[in-house]
Design an enzyme around this catalytic site. Structure first.
Site, short mmCIF file in Angstrom:
data_model
loop_
_atom_site.label_atom_id
_atom_site.label_comp_id
_atom_site.label_asym_id
_atom_site.label_seq_id
_atom_site.Cartn_x
_atom_site.Cartn_y
_atom_site.Cartn_z
N ARG A 18 0.83 -1.22 0.00
CA ARG A 18 0.00 0.00 0.00
C ARG A 18 0.86 1.26 0.00
NH1 ARG A 18 -3.33 -0.60 5.07
NH2 ARG A 18 -1.43 -1.67 5.66
N ASN A 36 -6.07 -2.73 2.02
CA ASN A 36 -6.04 -4.19 2.11
C ASN A 36 -7.46 -4.71 2.15
OD1 ASN A 36 -3.25 -4.44 2.19
ND2 ASN A 36 -3.14 -4.52 4.40
#
Length: 92
Positions: A18, A36
């Site tokens: 990320r 996520n």
């Protein structure tokens, strides 16, 4: 402005995916978000010029050094959110 939903599957959580995607998005100049998913994937919505989106999609196929990307799924998004940055969102 074109927007795509990207789902990245494989060993992509716990490897900085990320944060690395956000850094790449900021470098390229796209807006959107990444998070996520409970199924172990990483999901992102990316808005920008088509060439910029293509750069992010190409990057997502390998991700950061510790990632092992197995599959990248791309879908168009019709009702994209307007944004001015690229953010990391809470898991979903």
């Amino acid at each position: 402005m074109p927007t795509v939903a990207i789902t990245v599957r494989g060993h992509v959580q716990g490897v900085g995916f990320r944060w690395a995607l956000r850094a790449e998005a900021e470098r390229v100049g796209v807006t959107g978000w990444v998070r996520n998913r409970r199924d172990g994937s990483v999901e992102a919505h990316v808005s920008g010029a088509q060439g910029e989106i293509d750069e992010i999609v190409a990057w997502a196929h390998h991700g950061p050094p510790l990632a092992r990307v197995e599959r990248v799924e791309i879908a168009g998004v019709r009702d994209a959110e307007d944004g001015t940055a690229f953010e990391i969102r809470a898991s979903a």
